[in-house]
Design a protein around this motif. Structure first.
Motif, PDB file in Angstrom:
ATOM      1  N   GLN A 277      39.178  38.791  31.253  1.00 49.92           N
ATOM      2  CA  GLN A 277      38.442  38.869  32.509  1.00 49.92           C
ATOM      3  C   GLN A 277      39.225  39.752  33.478  1.00 49.92           C
ATOM      4  O   GLN A 277      40.039  39.272  34.266  1.00 49.92           O
ATOM      5  CB  GLN A 277      38.224  37.465  33.092  1.00 49.92           C
ATOM      6  N   PRO A 278      38.997  41.050  33.407  1.00 48.97           N
ATOM      7  CA  PRO A 278      39.747  41.985  34.266  1.00 48.97           C
ATOM      8  C   PRO A 278      39.359  41.815  35.736  1.00 48.97           C
ATOM      9  O   PRO A 278      38.409  41.114  36.073  1.00 48.97           O
ATOM     10  CB  PRO A 278      39.319  43.361  33.733  1.00 48.97           C
ATOM     11  N   PRO A 279      40.102  42.480  36.621  1.00 45.25           N
ATOM     12  CA  PRO A 279      39.840  42.313  38.057  1.00 45.25           C
ATOM     13  C   PRO A 279      38.489  42.857  38.496  1.00 45.25           C
ATOM     14  O   PRO A 279      37.927  43.765  37.874  1.00 45.25           O
ATOM     15  CB  PRO A 279      40.981  43.111  38.709  1.00 45.25           C
ATOM     16  N   GLY A 280      38.003  42.297  39.606  1.00 46.94           N
ATOM     17  CA  GLY A 280      36.844  42.840  40.289  1.00 46.94           C
ATOM     18  C   GLY A 280      37.318  43.522  41.558  1.00 46.94           C
ATOM     19  O   GLY A 280      37.944  44.581  41.518  1.00 46.94           O
TER      20      GLY A 280
ATOM     21  N   SER B 252      41.766  51.542  35.060  1.00 46.61           N
ATOM     22  CA  SER B 252      41.237  50.381  35.774  1.00 46.61           C
ATOM     23  C   SER B 252      42.247  49.272  35.538  1.00 46.61           C
ATOM     24  O   SER B 252      42.640  49.013  34.396  1.00 46.61           O
ATOM     25  CB  SER B 252      39.859  49.992  35.238  1.00 46.61           C
ATOM     26  N   ASP B 253      42.685  48.612  36.597  1.00 49.06           N
ATOM     27  CA  ASP B 253      43.833  47.707  36.503  1.00 49.06           C
ATOM     28  C   ASP B 253      43.657  46.648  35.420  1.00 49.06           C
ATOM     29  O   ASP B 253      42.609  46.007  35.323  1.00 49.06           O
ATOM     30  CB  ASP B 253      44.069  47.014  37.849  1.00 49.06           C
ATOM     31  N   VAL B 254      44.730  46.495  34.634  1.00 51.90           N
ATOM     32  CA  VAL B 254      44.856  45.484  33.570  1.00 51.90           C
ATOM     33  C   VAL B 254      43.529  45.244  32.847  1.00 51.90           C
ATOM     34  O   VAL B 254      43.113  44.112  32.615  1.00 51.90           O
ATOM     35  CB  VAL B 254      45.463  44.164  34.099  1.00 51.90           C
ATOM     36  N   SER B 255      42.861  46.320  32.457  1.00 49.61           N
ATOM     37  CA  SER B 255      41.561  46.181  31.781  1.00 49.61           C
ATOM     38  C   SER B 255      41.689  45.504  30.426  1.00 49.61           C
ATOM     39  O   SER B 255      40.670  45.140  29.813  1.00 49.61           O
ATOM     40  CB  SER B 255      40.890  47.552  31.626  1.00 49.61           C
ATOM     41  N   TYR B 256      42.919  45.297  29.968  1.00 48.31           N
ATOM     42  CA  TYR B 256      43.126  44.610  28.697  1.00 48.31           C
ATOM     43  C   TYR B 256      42.903  43.101  28.786  1.00 48.31           C
ATOM     44  O   TYR B 256      42.832  42.417  27.760  1.00 48.31           O
ATOM     45  CB  TYR B 256      44.540  44.885  28.171  1.00 48.31           C
TER      46      TYR B 256
ATOM     47  N   ILE C 162      46.742  42.847  45.661  1.00 49.45           N
ATOM     48  CA  ILE C 162      46.206  41.506  45.461  1.00 49.45           C
ATOM     49  C   ILE C 162      45.036  41.654  44.495  1.00 49.45           C
ATOM     50  O   ILE C 162      44.072  42.358  44.788  1.00 49.45           O
ATOM     51  CB  ILE C 162      45.747  40.889  46.797  1.00 49.45           C
ATOM     52  N   THR C 163      45.101  40.965  43.351  1.00 49.59           N
ATOM     53  CA  THR C 163      44.248  41.310  42.215  1.00 49.59           C
ATOM     54  C   THR C 163      43.477  40.103  41.692  1.00 49.59           C
ATOM     55  O   THR C 163      43.886  39.470  40.705  1.00 49.59           O
ATOM     56  CB  THR C 163      45.122  41.910  41.082  1.00 49.59           C
ATOM     57  N   PRO C 164      42.362  39.738  42.301  1.00 53.84           N
ATOM     58  CA  PRO C 164      41.556  38.640  41.766  1.00 53.84           C
ATOM     59  C   PRO C 164      40.819  39.066  40.490  1.00 53.84           C
ATOM     60  O   PRO C 164      40.267  40.168  40.416  1.00 53.84           O
ATOM     61  CB  PRO C 164      40.553  38.342  42.894  1.00 53.84           C
ATOM     62  N   GLN C 165      40.820  38.184  39.511  1.00 58.46           N
ATOM     63  CA  GLN C 165      40.059  38.435  38.294  1.00 58.46           C
ATOM     64  C   GLN C 165      38.576  38.151  38.537  1.00 58.46           C
ATOM     65  O   GLN C 165      38.204  37.392  39.426  1.00 58.46           O
ATOM     66  CB  GLN C 165      40.566  37.552  37.159  1.00 58.46           C
TER      67      GLN C 165
ATOM     68  N   GLY D 265      38.302  35.580  43.815  1.00 59.31           N
ATOM     69  CA  GLY D 265      38.462  35.235  42.413  1.00 59.31           C
ATOM     70  C   GLY D 265      39.818  34.620  42.135  1.00 59.31           C
ATOM     71  O   GLY D 265      40.650  34.461  43.030  1.00 59.31           O
ATOM     72  N   ARG D 266      40.046  34.269  40.884  1.00 57.82           N
ATOM     73  CA  ARG D 266      41.335  33.720  40.484  1.00 57.82           C
ATOM     74  C   ARG D 266      42.384  34.828  40.512  1.00 57.82           C
ATOM     75  O   ARG D 266      42.190  35.906  39.927  1.00 57.82           O
ATOM     76  CB  ARG D 266      41.243  33.134  39.067  1.00 57.82           C
ATOM     77  N   LEU D 267      43.511  34.563  41.155  1.00 55.98           N
ATOM     78  CA  LEU D 267      44.527  35.600  41.315  1.00 55.98           C
ATOM     79  C   LEU D 267      45.257  35.860  39.998  1.00 55.98           C
ATOM     80  O   LEU D 267      45.688  34.935  39.305  1.00 55.98           O
ATOM     81  CB  LEU D 267      45.521  35.204  42.401  1.00 55.98           C
TER      82      LEU D 267
END
Length: 371
Positions: A192-195, A185-189, A353-356, A142-144
């Protein structure tokens, strides 16, 4: 974990005391950084500013794996595949993540979507390939995401770092609580939060600093059908304001590179690959349920947060060993670090490493997120 230790023998002290010189604190810290294998990945807080994130189309790579004759053949050479619990988590040894091709990475995405959490041991090759490789790996999924407030290795803002040692912490830690656990859940705000998320520790305490995970599919399923049906009709506000204010107060590096946002997400979301329904609220970022009066919203969220906190039968605990890489799906899990090693002064240094992924899909097709 690398620990720098200087030992001076008693005989040396007795024979030649004039040669001894104590280092100043600044010299000691510089020496430790010089000797630390992953000093190039220590937290850096740039003054760069970023515009608001824009929406994008996301296609989950796990969908491609569904069409394969054997969507788990990336595990064919594994020496051990062990389920951590019935509800969440698998531990794998004998698979080198760094050498997986595109199809293998697709299969990993599907496995993580199905199990919520997969722990890969013996991944020194992956970790030591460095930040350029981390970005290439993450972009497959996904998009980083660039975190608005956290530290990152210099020149690599897409790599989110957690860091604590005897002298400093650059984590989002709230003092004044009887516990250090903070389920989220990471940056759920984000809209499009991470998968799928990848995380590993570059340095860890000898004991402690474990990470807790819970299955939000399992926490939802334990509720009564009538209550689940009600929750499917609800949406909630997730906010990054408190996290930004924490940094603006001078903590964590005192940096806010993108203005904080709030977004509305379904209280129960559906996974785009497996179709599984999961509870999607968390104590760290979920603030209120839209359309309910304050006392009603507080009562429901408090109940759900307590349910997540206390349901040990839905949880797994990852004990970190050197060269461990952990992957989880933020859409169907929540997690918390445990800061039980604070008094030891040991270093805990991790990279994420956090892909949206997609905007959360409501479990109920009738729920209007825009209204």
């Amino acid at each position: 974990m690398t620990t720098a230790t200087t030992t001076v023998s008693s005989s040396a002290v007795a024979l030649d005391p004039p040669t001894l010189r104590l280092r100043s604190p600044d010299e000691t810290e510089a020496k430790v950084a010089e000797e630390y294998r992953y000093a190039h990945l220590l937290p850096h807080f740039s003054t760069d500013r970023y515009p608001p994130l824009t929406p994008f189309d996301h296609v989950d790579p796990g969908l491609r794996a569904l069409s394969l004759p054997n969507p788990r053949d990336f595990l064919d050479n594994a020496t051990s595949v062990t389920e951590l619990t019935p509800n969440i988590g698998t531990e794998v040894t004998g698979v080198n993540l760094a050498t997986l091709d595109a199809s293998g990475r697709d299969q990993v995405a599907l496995e993580v979507a199905r199990r919520g959490l997969v722990v890969f041991r013996d991944q020194q090759d992956f970790i030591d390939r460095g930040p350029d490789f981390y970005l290439d790996w993450g972009r497959h999924f996904g998009r980083l995401h660039i975190h608005p407030t956290s530290g990152h290795p210099a020149g690599y803002p897409e790599v989110h770092l957690v860091y604590r040692d005897a002298n400093s912490t650059f984590n989002f830690e709230i003092e004044g609580s009887i516990t250090t656990t903070s389920w989220h859940s990471d940056v759920s705000y984000e809209l499009q939060p991470p998968g799928l998320t990848t995380f590993f520790l570059l340095s860890s305490p000898d004991t402690g600093g474990d990470t807790l995970f819970t299955s939000q599919v399992a926490t939802l399923s334990r509720l009564s059908p009538q209550f689940i049906a009600f929750l499917r009709t609800l949406k909630a506000v997730h906010s990054g304001i408190e996290q930004a204010d924490f940094s603006r107060s001078g903590k964590r590096g005192a940096t806010v590179r993108r203005e904080p946002v709030e977004h509305v997400h379904p209280v129960v979301r559906k996974h785009p690959v497996t179709g599984a329904e999961a509870l999607y609220v968390n104590r760290q970022f979920t603030r209120r349920i839209v359309g309910l009066k304050r006392e009603e919203s507080d009562a429901i969220l408090r109940f759900l947060f307590d349910h997540i906190d206390k349901s040990a039968d839905n949880q797994a605990r990852v004990k970190w060993r050197p060269n461990t890489v952990v992957l989880w799906d933020n859409r169907i899990t929540a997690h918390s670090a445990t800061v039980d090693f604070k008094e030891t002064g040991e270093r805990r240094h991790g990279a994420r490493i956090t892909p949206q992924a997609e905007r959360p899909i409501p479990a109920s097709a009738d729920l209007d997120l825009g209204a």
